[in-house]
Design a protein around this motif. Structure first.
Motif, PDB file in Angstrom:
ATOM      1  N   ALA A  68      55.967 -37.933  18.556  1.00  0.00           N
ATOM      2  CA  ALA A  68      56.201 -36.685  19.274  1.00  0.00           C
ATOM      3  C   ALA A  68      55.090 -36.473  20.285  1.00  0.00           C
ATOM      4  CB  ALA A  68      56.266 -35.508  18.297  1.00  0.00           C
ATOM      5  N   ILE A  69      55.385 -35.627  21.291  1.00  0.00           N
ATOM      6  CA  ILE A  69      54.383 -35.220  22.269  1.00  0.00           C
ATOM      7  C   ILE A  69      54.384 -33.701  22.347  1.00  0.00           C
ATOM      8  CG2 ILE A  69      54.479 -37.329  23.656  1.00  0.00           C
ATOM      9  CD1 ILE A  69      56.318 -35.842  25.613  1.00  0.00           C
ATOM     10  N   ALA A  70      53.256 -33.133  22.800  1.00  0.00           N
ATOM     11  CA  ALA A  70      53.137 -31.680  22.896  1.00  0.00           C
ATOM     12  C   ALA A  70      52.442 -31.296  24.186  1.00  0.00           C
ATOM     13  CB  ALA A  70      52.359 -31.126  21.703  1.00  0.00           C
ATOM     14  N   SER A  71      52.582 -30.040  24.561  1.00  0.00           N
ATOM     15  CA  SER A  71      51.867 -29.506  25.709  1.00  0.00           C
ATOM     16  C   SER A  71      50.375 -29.796  25.573  1.00  0.00           C
ATOM     17  CB  SER A  71      52.071 -27.990  25.798  1.00  0.00           C
ATOM     18  OG  SER A  71      53.431 -27.666  25.915  1.00  0.00           O
ATOM     19  N   GLY A  72      49.758 -30.128  26.683  1.00  0.00           N
ATOM     20  CA  GLY A  72      48.332 -30.435  26.654  1.00  0.00           C
ATOM     21  C   GLY A  72      48.037 -31.909  26.536  1.00  0.00           C
ATOM     22  N   GLY A  73      49.096 -32.737  26.457  1.00  0.00           N
ATOM     23  CA  GLY A  73      48.898 -34.185  26.445  1.00  0.00           C
ATOM     24  C   GLY A  73      48.753 -34.817  25.081  1.00  0.00           C
ATOM     25  N   GLU A  74      48.921 -34.041  24.009  1.00  0.00           N
ATOM     26  CA  GLU A  74      48.795 -34.607  22.656  1.00  0.00           C
ATOM     27  C   GLU A  74      50.001 -35.487  22.341  1.00  0.00           C
ATOM     28  OE1 GLU A  74      46.625 -35.473  19.481  1.00  0.00           O
ATOM     29  OE2 GLU A  74      45.970 -33.949  20.910  1.00  0.00           O
ATOM     30  N   GLN A  75      49.755 -36.631  21.700  1.00  0.00           N
ATOM     31  CA  GLN A  75      50.824 -37.563  21.341  1.00  0.00           C
ATOM     32  C   GLN A  75      50.541 -38.183  19.983  1.00  0.00           C
ATOM     33  OE1 GLN A  75      52.170 -40.477  24.337  1.00  0.00           O
ATOM     34  NE2 GLN A  75      52.134 -42.053  22.761  1.00  0.00           N
ATOM     35  N   VAL A  76      51.597 -38.294  19.189  1.00  0.00           N
ATOM     36  CA  VAL A  76      51.534 -38.991  17.904  1.00  0.00           C
ATOM     37  C   VAL A  76      52.626 -40.040  17.895  1.00  0.00           C
ATOM     38  CG1 VAL A  76      51.884 -38.779  15.415  1.00  0.00           C
ATOM     39  CG2 VAL A  76      50.544 -37.056  16.610  1.00  0.00           C
ATOM     40  N   LEU A  77      52.270 -41.268  17.519  1.00  0.00           N
ATOM     41  CA  LEU A  77      53.240 -42.359  17.472  1.00  0.00           C
ATOM     42  C   LEU A  77      53.103 -43.073  16.135  1.00  0.00           C
ATOM     43  CD1 LEU A  77      55.376 -43.813  19.290  1.00  0.00           C
ATOM     44  CD2 LEU A  77      53.566 -45.444  19.857  1.00  0.00           C
ATOM     45  N   ASP A  78      54.226 -43.297  15.492  1.00  0.00           N
ATOM     46  CA  ASP A  78      54.247 -44.019  14.220  1.00  0.00           C
ATOM     47  C   ASP A  78      54.244 -45.520  14.535  1.00  0.00           C
ATOM     48  OD1 ASP A  78      54.808 -45.214  11.770  1.00  0.00           O
ATOM     49  OD2 ASP A  78      56.189 -43.631  11.147  1.00  0.00           O
ATOM     50  N   ALA A  79      53.045 -46.074  14.658  1.00  0.00           N
ATOM     51  CA  ALA A  79      52.893 -47.468  15.074  1.00  0.00           C
ATOM     52  C   ALA A  79      53.544 -48.429  14.075  1.00  0.00           C
ATOM     53  CB  ALA A  79      51.419 -47.809  15.250  1.00  0.00           C
ATOM     54  N   GLU A  80      53.460 -48.094  12.793  1.00  0.00           N
ATOM     55  CA  GLU A  80      54.059 -48.961  11.770  1.00  0.00           C
ATOM     56  C   GLU A  80      55.572 -49.004  11.910  1.00  0.00           C
ATOM     57  OE1 GLU A  80      54.259 -49.429   6.888  1.00  0.00           O
ATOM     58  OE2 GLU A  80      52.861 -48.013   7.821  1.00  0.00           O
ATOM     59  N   LEU A  81      56.191 -47.854  12.151  1.00  0.00           N
ATOM     60  CA  LEU A  81      57.639 -47.800  12.333  1.00  0.00           C
ATOM     61  C   LEU A  81      58.047 -48.564  13.589  1.00  0.00           C
ATOM     62  CD1 LEU A  81      60.429 -46.674  11.549  1.00  0.00           C
ATOM     63  CD2 LEU A  81      59.884 -44.663  12.955  1.00  0.00           C
ATOM     64  N   VAL A  82      57.280 -48.393  14.658  1.00  0.00           N
ATOM     65  CA  VAL A  82      57.573 -49.095  15.916  1.00  0.00           C
ATOM     66  C   VAL A  82      57.552 -50.607  15.695  1.00  0.00           C
ATOM     67  CG1 VAL A  82      56.682 -49.581  18.230  1.00  0.00           C
ATOM     68  CG2 VAL A  82      56.804 -47.220  17.418  1.00  0.00           C
ATOM     69  N   ARG A  83      56.559 -51.073  14.939  1.00  0.00           N
ATOM     70  CA  ARG A  83      56.473 -52.516  14.633  1.00  0.00           C
ATOM     71  C   ARG A  83      57.649 -52.966  13.782  1.00  0.00           C
ATOM     72  NH1 ARG A  83      51.038 -51.456  13.732  1.00  0.00           N
ATOM     73  NH2 ARG A  83      51.409 -51.464  11.491  1.00  0.00           N
ATOM     74  N   GLU A  84      57.972 -52.205  12.751  1.00  0.00           N
ATOM     75  CA  GLU A  84      59.056 -52.575  11.841  1.00  0.00           C
ATOM     76  C   GLU A  84      60.397 -52.686  12.570  1.00  0.00           C
ATOM     77  OE1 GLU A  84      59.130 -49.733   8.722  1.00  0.00           O
ATOM     78  OE2 GLU A  84      57.358 -50.531   7.699  1.00  0.00           O
ATOM     79  N   LEU A  85      60.618 -51.795  13.527  1.00  0.00           N
ATOM     80  CA  LEU A  85      61.892 -51.786  14.254  1.00  0.00           C
ATOM     81  C   LEU A  85      61.875 -52.691  15.478  1.00  0.00           C
ATOM     82  CD1 LEU A  85      62.806 -47.976  14.067  1.00  0.00           C
ATOM     83  CD2 LEU A  85      63.619 -49.846  12.624  1.00  0.00           C
ATOM     84  N   GLY A  86      60.727 -53.285  15.757  1.00  0.00           N
ATOM     85  CA  GLY A  86      60.627 -54.203  16.885  1.00  0.00           C
ATOM     86  C   GLY A  86      60.798 -53.536  18.236  1.00  0.00           C
ATOM     87  N   ILE A  87      60.309 -52.313  18.361  1.00  0.00           N
ATOM     88  CA  ILE A  87      60.437 -51.575  19.620  1.00  0.00           C
ATOM     89  C   ILE A  87      59.289 -51.991  20.539  1.00  0.00           C
ATOM     90  CG2 ILE A  87      60.577 -49.297  20.699  1.00  0.00           C
ATOM     91  CD1 ILE A  87      61.377 -48.227  17.902  1.00  0.00           C
ATOM     92  N   GLY A  88      59.606 -52.518  21.700  1.00  0.00           N
ATOM     93  CA  GLY A  88      58.595 -52.994  22.629  1.00  0.00           C
ATOM     94  C   GLY A  88      57.863 -51.866  23.331  1.00  0.00           C
ATOM     95  N   ALA A  89      56.704 -52.200  23.880  1.00  0.00           N
ATOM     96  CA  ALA A  89      55.866 -51.214  24.562  1.00  0.00           C
ATOM     97  C   ALA A  89      56.595 -50.570  25.734  1.00  0.00           C
ATOM     98  CB  ALA A  89      54.571 -51.869  25.036  1.00  0.00           C
ATOM     99  N   ARG A  90      57.384 -51.381  26.470  1.00  0.00           N
ATOM    100  CA  ARG A  90      58.098 -50.830  27.618  1.00  0.00           C
ATOM    101  C   ARG A  90      59.123 -49.786  27.184  1.00  0.00           C
ATOM    102  NH1 ARG A  90      60.556 -54.912  31.970  1.00  0.00           N
ATOM    103  NH2 ARG A  90      58.304 -55.270  32.166  1.00  0.00           N
ATOM    104  N   ALA A  91      59.807 -50.045  26.066  1.00  0.00           N
ATOM    105  CA  ALA A  91      60.797 -49.091  25.558  1.00  0.00           C
ATOM    106  C   ALA A  91      60.128 -47.798  25.100  1.00  0.00           C
ATOM    107  CB  ALA A  91      61.582 -49.712  24.409  1.00  0.00           C
ATOM    108  N   VAL A  92      58.983 -47.944  24.452  1.00  0.00           N
ATOM    109  CA  VAL A  92      58.236 -46.755  24.019  1.00  0.00           C
ATOM    110  C   VAL A  92      57.802 -45.936  25.225  1.00  0.00           C
ATOM    111  CG1 VAL A  92      56.114 -45.926  22.914  1.00  0.00           C
ATOM    112  CG2 VAL A  92      57.436 -47.780  21.855  1.00  0.00           C
ATOM    113  N   ASP A  93      57.263 -46.612  26.236  1.00  0.00           N
ATOM    114  CA  ASP A  93      56.807 -45.920  27.446  1.00  0.00           C
ATOM    115  C   ASP A  93      57.949 -45.179  28.133  1.00  0.00           C
ATOM    116  OD1 ASP A  93      54.258 -46.842  27.012  1.00  0.00           O
ATOM    117  OD2 ASP A  93      54.378 -48.469  28.491  1.00  0.00           O
TER     118      ASP A  93
END
Length: 234
Positions: A73-98
């Motif tokens: 998720a992202i929030a006002s003020g530029g805060e961002q949280v990313l579940d890196a483990e989930l992203v790896r497990e699902l094979g989501i590439g950096a470009r798709a995340v961006d």
């Protein structure tokens, strides 16, 4: 007695306000809604506590192709949280995340302009901030909201929702200073499951409630009595 469903978000907000009575009539308290669904709930809370109301825009980062499944998720003020483990497990590439982040950032900025216009964001430093949503399923969006408020040096961060999953409460207990939920059903099955009316909240309603809350005459003159919390994680 078992949990009786909330009639709508307004009813849920009035119920939740009873659980937050210890924060009533305090000059250092501010209520921030997570729009859009959190706004009608937060409006009722702010009225009952006689506290100012504002918004904190948060956007879920959905998994590509499974947008309801949050990878962060992202929030006002530029805060961002990313579940890196989930992203790896699902094979989501950096470009798709961006790409997901970029799309959601545009929507976040659009909502900021719509809800706030030229009005500056409130100063949260040294204040008790009550973050309100209509329910907490995974807790991902609320988690990033808490971190965004922490960055603004709030004195105390309180997470509040009418209904939440046990997992979300456990997650947020490690992030916030206080987690207040009116109901924490063992079998959660989604936020909308616990509302008789869970119709979508519009941008227009968010703006209308913010406008109404800004009028001093709309604040309740009755003090909210402190009552014991029936279901509370803190």
């Amino acid at each position: 007695m078992g949990f009786e469903y909330f009639r709508n978000r307004q009813h849920a907000g009035r119920v939740l306000a009873q659980e937050l009575a210890i924060y009533a009539v305090r000059p250092d308290v501010i209520v921030l809604a997570l729009p859009r669904g959190g706004m009608p709930v937060a409006y009722e809370v702010a009225q009952a506590l006689q506290a100012p109301l504002d918004v904190l825009v948060v956007r879920k980062l959905g998994v590509p192709g499974l947008e309801e499944y949050a990878m962060g998720a992202i929030a006002s003020g530029g805060e961002q949280v990313l579940d890196a483990e989930l992203v790896r497990e699902l094979g989501i590439g950096a470009r798709a995340v961006d790409e997901v982040v970029s799309n959601e950032q545009r929507e976040l900025e659009r909502r900021e302009r719509t809800y706030r216009g030229d009005r500056p964001a409130p100063d949260l430093a040294g204040r008790i901030v009550i973050l309100v949503d209509d329910g907490l399923a995974t807790g991902a969006t609320m988690r990033v909201a808490v971190r965004a408020v922490r960055r603004q040096e709030a004195a105390r961060v309180v997470v509040a929702a009418p209904v939440a999953s046990p997992e979300a409460c456990a997650l947020l207990h490690g992030e916030a200073d206080d987690v207040v939920c009116a109901e924490i059903p063992d079998s959660f099955l989604g936020v909308g499951r616990w509302y008789l009316d869970f119709s979508q909240t519009s941008d227009e309603e968010v703006c209308r409630l913010l406008e109404e809350a800004s009028r001093p005459a709309t604040r309740s003159t009755k003090k909210t009595r402190s009552t014991p919390s029936r279901t509370r994680a803190s």
